[in-house]
Design a protein around this motif. Sequence first.
Motif, mmCIF file in Angstrom:
data_model
loop_
_atom_site.group_PDB
_atom_site.id
_atom_site.type_symbol
_atom_site.label_atom_id
_atom_site.label_comp_id
_atom_site.label_asym_id
_atom_site.label_seq_id
_atom_site.Cartn_x
_atom_site.Cartn_y
_atom_site.Cartn_z
ATOM 1 N N ILE A 161 0.824 -1.202 0.000
ATOM 2 C CA ILE A 161 0.000 0.000 0.000
ATOM 3 C C ILE A 161 0.857 1.251 0.000
ATOM 4 C CG2 ILE A 161 -1.623 1.350 1.403
ATOM 5 C CD1 ILE A 161 -2.866 -1.325 2.250
ATOM 6 N N GLN A 162 1.856 1.286 0.864
ATOM 7 C CA GLN A 162 2.686 2.479 0.966
ATOM 8 C C GLN A 162 3.557 2.659 -0.265
ATOM 9 O OE1 GLN A 162 4.689 1.776 4.646
ATOM 10 N NE2 GLN A 162 2.877 2.206 5.882
ATOM 11 N N ARG A 163 4.047 1.546 -0.803
ATOM 12 C CA ARG A 163 4.881 1.627 -2.006
ATOM 13 C C ARG A 163 4.099 2.277 -3.142
ATOM 14 N NH1 ARG A 163 5.545 -3.746 -3.243
ATOM 15 N NH2 ARG A 163 3.904 -3.691 -4.819
ATOM 16 N N GLU A 164 2.859 1.840 -3.337
ATOM 17 C CA GLU A 164 2.074 2.388 -4.435
ATOM 18 C C GLU A 164 1.569 3.796 -4.127
ATOM 19 O OE1 GLU A 164 2.113 0.947 -7.228
ATOM 20 O OE2 GLU A 164 3.046 -0.884 -6.501
ATOM 21 N N ALA A 165 1.205 4.054 -2.868
ATOM 22 C CA ALA A 165 0.711 5.383 -2.502
ATOM 23 C C ALA A 165 1.780 6.447 -2.729
ATOM 24 C CB ALA A 165 0.259 5.403 -1.048
ATOM 25 N N CYS A 166 3.042 6.101 -2.441
ATOM 26 C CA CYS A 166 4.123 7.083 -2.567
ATOM 27 C C CYS A 166 4.515 7.339 -4.013
ATOM 28 C CB CYS A 166 5.340 6.644 -1.761
ATOM 29 S SG CYS A 166 5.174 6.991 -0.001
ATOM 30 N N LYS A 167 3.899 6.635 -4.948
ATOM 31 C CA LYS A 167 4.081 6.998 -6.347
ATOM 32 C C LYS A 167 3.158 8.160 -6.723
ATOM 33 C CE LYS A 167 5.426 2.308 -7.614
ATOM 34 N NZ LYS A 167 5.065 1.066 -8.332
ATOM 35 N N ILE A 168 2.174 8.424 -5.888
ATOM 36 C CA ILE A 168 1.247 9.524 -6.139
ATOM 37 C C ILE A 168 1.562 10.723 -5.258
ATOM 38 C CG2 ILE A 168 -1.176 10.232 -6.075
ATOM 39 C CD1 ILE A 168 -1.988 7.431 -6.725
ATOM 40 N N TYR A 169 1.785 10.490 -3.959
ATOM 41 C CA TYR A 169 2.084 11.604 -3.079
ATOM 42 C C TYR A 169 3.210 11.239 -2.122
ATOM 43 C CZ TYR A 169 -1.888 8.977 -1.091
ATOM 44 O OH TYR A 169 -2.760 7.994 -0.696
ATOM 45 N N PRO A 170 3.913 12.231 -1.593
ATOM 46 C CA PRO A 170 5.089 11.975 -0.754
ATOM 47 C C PRO A 170 4.707 11.489 0.636
ATOM 48 C CG PRO A 170 4.668 14.321 -0.891
ATOM 49 C CD PRO A 170 3.697 13.670 -1.830
ATOM 50 N N PRO A 171 5.680 10.968 1.403
ATOM 51 C CA PRO A 171 5.395 10.419 2.739
ATOM 52 C C PRO A 171 4.701 11.387 3.683
ATOM 53 C CG PRO A 171 7.579 9.742 2.034
ATOM 54 C CD PRO A 171 7.094 10.726 1.012
ATOM 55 N N CYS A 172 4.902 12.691 3.514
ATOM 56 C CA CYS A 172 4.302 13.659 4.441
ATOM 57 C C CYS A 172 2.782 13.615 4.413
ATOM 58 C CB CYS A 172 4.795 15.069 4.143
ATOM 59 S SG CYS A 172 4.406 15.656 2.475
ATOM 60 N N PHE A 173 2.167 13.083 3.361
ATOM 61 C CA PHE A 173 0.713 12.982 3.273
ATOM 62 C C PHE A 173 0.171 11.849 4.133
ATOM 63 C CE2 PHE A 173 0.324 16.101 0.126
ATOM 64 C CZ PHE A 173 -0.993 16.221 -0.303
ATOM 65 N N ILE A 174 1.000 10.867 4.465
ATOM 66 C CA ILE A 174 0.523 9.603 5.005
ATOM 67 C C ILE A 174 0.581 9.578 6.522
ATOM 68 C CG2 ILE A 174 0.927 7.110 5.047
ATOM 69 C CD1 ILE A 174 2.106 7.355 2.251
ATOM 70 N N ASN A 175 -0.492 9.064 7.140
ATOM 71 C CA ASN A 175 -0.501 8.791 8.573
ATOM 72 C C ASN A 175 -0.639 7.277 8.753
ATOM 73 O OD1 ASN A 175 -0.510 9.700 11.346
ATOM 74 N ND2 ASN A 175 -2.633 9.035 11.433
ATOM 75 N N ASN A 176 0.446 6.614 9.115
ATOM 76 C CA ASN A 176 0.462 5.158 9.232
ATOM 77 C C ASN A 176 0.049 4.719 10.630
ATOM 78 O OD1 ASN A 176 1.350 4.403 6.612
ATOM 79 N ND2 ASN A 176 3.373 5.170 7.128
ATOM 80 N N TRP A 177 -0.717 3.633 10.687
ATOM 81 C CA TRP A 177 -1.172 3.092 11.967
ATOM 82 C C TRP A 177 -0.419 1.804 12.260
ATOM 83 C CZ3 TRP A 177 -6.567 3.840 14.216
ATOM 84 C CH2 TRP A 177 -6.985 5.160 14.044
ATOM 85 N N CYS A 178 0.433 1.853 13.259
ATOM 86 C CA CYS A 178 1.210 0.688 13.689
ATOM 87 C C CYS A 178 0.421 -0.033 14.780
ATOM 88 C CB CYS A 178 2.571 1.134 14.202
ATOM 89 S SG CYS A 178 3.584 -0.196 14.869
ATOM 90 N N CYS A 179 -0.060 -1.245 14.474
ATOM 91 C CA CYS A 179 -0.909 -1.984 15.409
ATOM 92 C C CYS A 179 -0.192 -3.231 15.918
ATOM 93 C CB CYS A 179 -2.212 -2.378 14.729
ATOM 94 S SG CYS A 179 -3.348 -3.252 15.823
ATOM 95 N N LEU A 180 -0.063 -3.343 17.230
ATOM 96 C CA LEU A 180 0.568 -4.512 17.852
ATOM 97 C C LEU A 180 -0.192 -4.909 19.106
ATOM 98 C CD1 LEU A 180 4.393 -3.828 17.524
ATOM 99 C CD2 LEU A 180 3.181 -5.858 16.702
ATOM 100 N N HIS A 181 -0.118 -6.207 19.397
ATOM 101 C CA HIS A 181 -0.730 -6.763 20.589
ATOM 102 C C HIS A 181 0.237 -7.785 21.168
ATOM 103 C CE1 HIS A 181 -4.630 -6.589 22.612
ATOM 104 N NE2 HIS A 181 -4.397 -7.815 22.998
ATOM 105 N N PRO A 182 0.355 -7.890 22.483
ATOM 106 C CA PRO A 182 1.303 -8.858 23.054
ATOM 107 C C PRO A 182 1.003 -10.280 22.599
ATOM 108 C CG PRO A 182 0.511 -7.351 24.742
ATOM 109 C CD PRO A 182 -0.328 -7.108 23.523
ATOM 110 N N SER A 183 2.033 -11.048 22.334
ATOM 111 C CA SER A 183 1.836 -12.409 21.826
ATOM 112 C C SER A 183 1.222 -13.322 22.880
ATOM 113 C CB SER A 183 3.169 -12.988 21.347
ATOM 114 O OG SER A 183 4.099 -13.024 22.417
#
Length: 592
Positions: A404-426
């Motif tokens: 998703i990010q690879r293709e999105a950054c072909k249209i707009y730069p990283p500053c446009f993107i707000n990424n959600w890092c989701c983790l839960h304890p194993s």
Amino acid sequence: MIIKHGFIVNNKIYLEDKPKDLESKITIKKEGFVTTREDVVKVSSPQTIDYKELIVIKDYFGIIKYYISGWCKEFTVKNWTVRNKPFEIFSYGRTTESAYPYLFMNNREEYMALNLLPKGDWSIKCYMRNTDLYIEIGRDNTRTFKGSTPVALDIFMVSGDTPNEVYIRQQKYVKKHFFKNYPIPMSYNTWIDEFYHLNWNNLINQIDTQAEFGCEVFTVDAGWFGTMPMWTEIGNWTEKEDLFGNGKTLMDLADYIRSKGMKFGIWMEAMKIHKDAPLRVNNPKLFVEVEGYDPKINPYYHYDFSNKKAMELMLSEVVRIVKKYDAKWLKIDNNSARKRTKNNPHVEETENYFAFLEKLRKACPDLVIENCASGALTGDIWTMSHYNTSFPSDTVWARDLIRIQREACKIYPPCFINNWCCLHPSGNLWTIHGRKRKNTIGIGLNPMDATGDNVESFPIPYVFVTNFLGNLTLTGNFADFLKEDKKLIKKLIDIYKEKKDFIMNAYYLELESNGYSYMLFNDDFSEVMIFVFAKDMVWPPTEKVKVNLDPLPKNINYKIVELITGKKEKIKKYYKNNFKPKEVRILSLIEK
């Protein structure tokens, strides 16, 4: 490429001549390799006209690439050989509901990206005539033109000798003309943890943990509002009675967040309202049914943005909540499309919604407004430019984020993107999917879909670094990680925050054709970060890890971010044997 501009009126093509009683003023603006056209239709008397803009690429031979769109399926690349069969992409009601207004093309000499900046519905139709490619841009419905009427589908095109040249020029153009209000703070959101089942003690633990991590904003997602079950209360923006069951209120939680040095954020599905919400019942003329309205299973309305009074009412409601709780971050979702009706291109509604966002920005100048682009399916450049930041996809699955990010950054730069890092304890019982696992140091659970029904185990650093391509937002249960894991997470956050200014000002460049290795660089190439994803850490898998270093200047330092298991020496040896810059620093995020 040789390009001609024209238009189509009532299915008749005009390239050189013009139809009687109608003028089309086409203004071509050039900036470097970017062409922007602005059309104005002029008629001597009101006329109902089927009007489309037209671009003709002479002697075209190549493949068109385009993106389809869907919830958690964003930026899926499709190829089409127009010489074999015409094709059409379109979106009605939401600007990227079925596809993105973007084409990437090439002939024998150069590459070109074509972008629409839609206000309302749009369509793109491509077909061949002899050796020429015809691209029709407009809507599949007629409009009544009166006097001088701007055509609300601006276009800009970028060309270059290589794909990367096009991507970089487009990123720079988008950043210059459409991005605003940097910097964006690092945040946490309660979405994929408790979702709308808010528990005071659990939230306090998350707040304390995020304060230790150095998080800057803590956002409460759905579940804070209404007096009845949550989904019947959309649009009734009053605090839920006895929200936590212990006498504590949402204001108490907001004050606690601020006491920990963080700002308070809140979620609203601002455009949508339940049929029984008092605000709609008391103002029935200001609302319209959503697409697929059903009083039993989909009993919702939208503010009728063709009526400015509706826009002002929504503005007053949102501003009231933001100021009441002194919120500094507002996540806006939009999970239903506007009602689709014949001969309604949604232009006026879209322009009034953008006016709402600008008025909200003026009323609350220190508010970060986040576009939840996947739920809203509003990921086009023009829409995103009216927000401070955009969450491009509701999926938080680390494997798919690379794509998703690879293709999105072909249209707009990283500053446009707000990424959600989701983790839960194993080793934790995740309330959403209810399965237990043995605690494993350095390993976290990551959802494979937006609901959390399915999960996959990943090394914690891998999940983090797949989210480094833009602004970072955390979600999930970080409070219950083991002490050793929290130490690792804090280290990763510190690395990100140290590099954040560079990342948010950087541009994206692919280093190999499959896109699983890429670099970020700044304007003068004084700093570069290279990301390498090994074959067992990407989806779909690749045969081997290979990085083409030809685009990189040879007189600067490089930081390699490697995401590998048991392959460090192999990667290190590859770089040593194939490239000798002034210094290569290996940053291994797997090691403690």
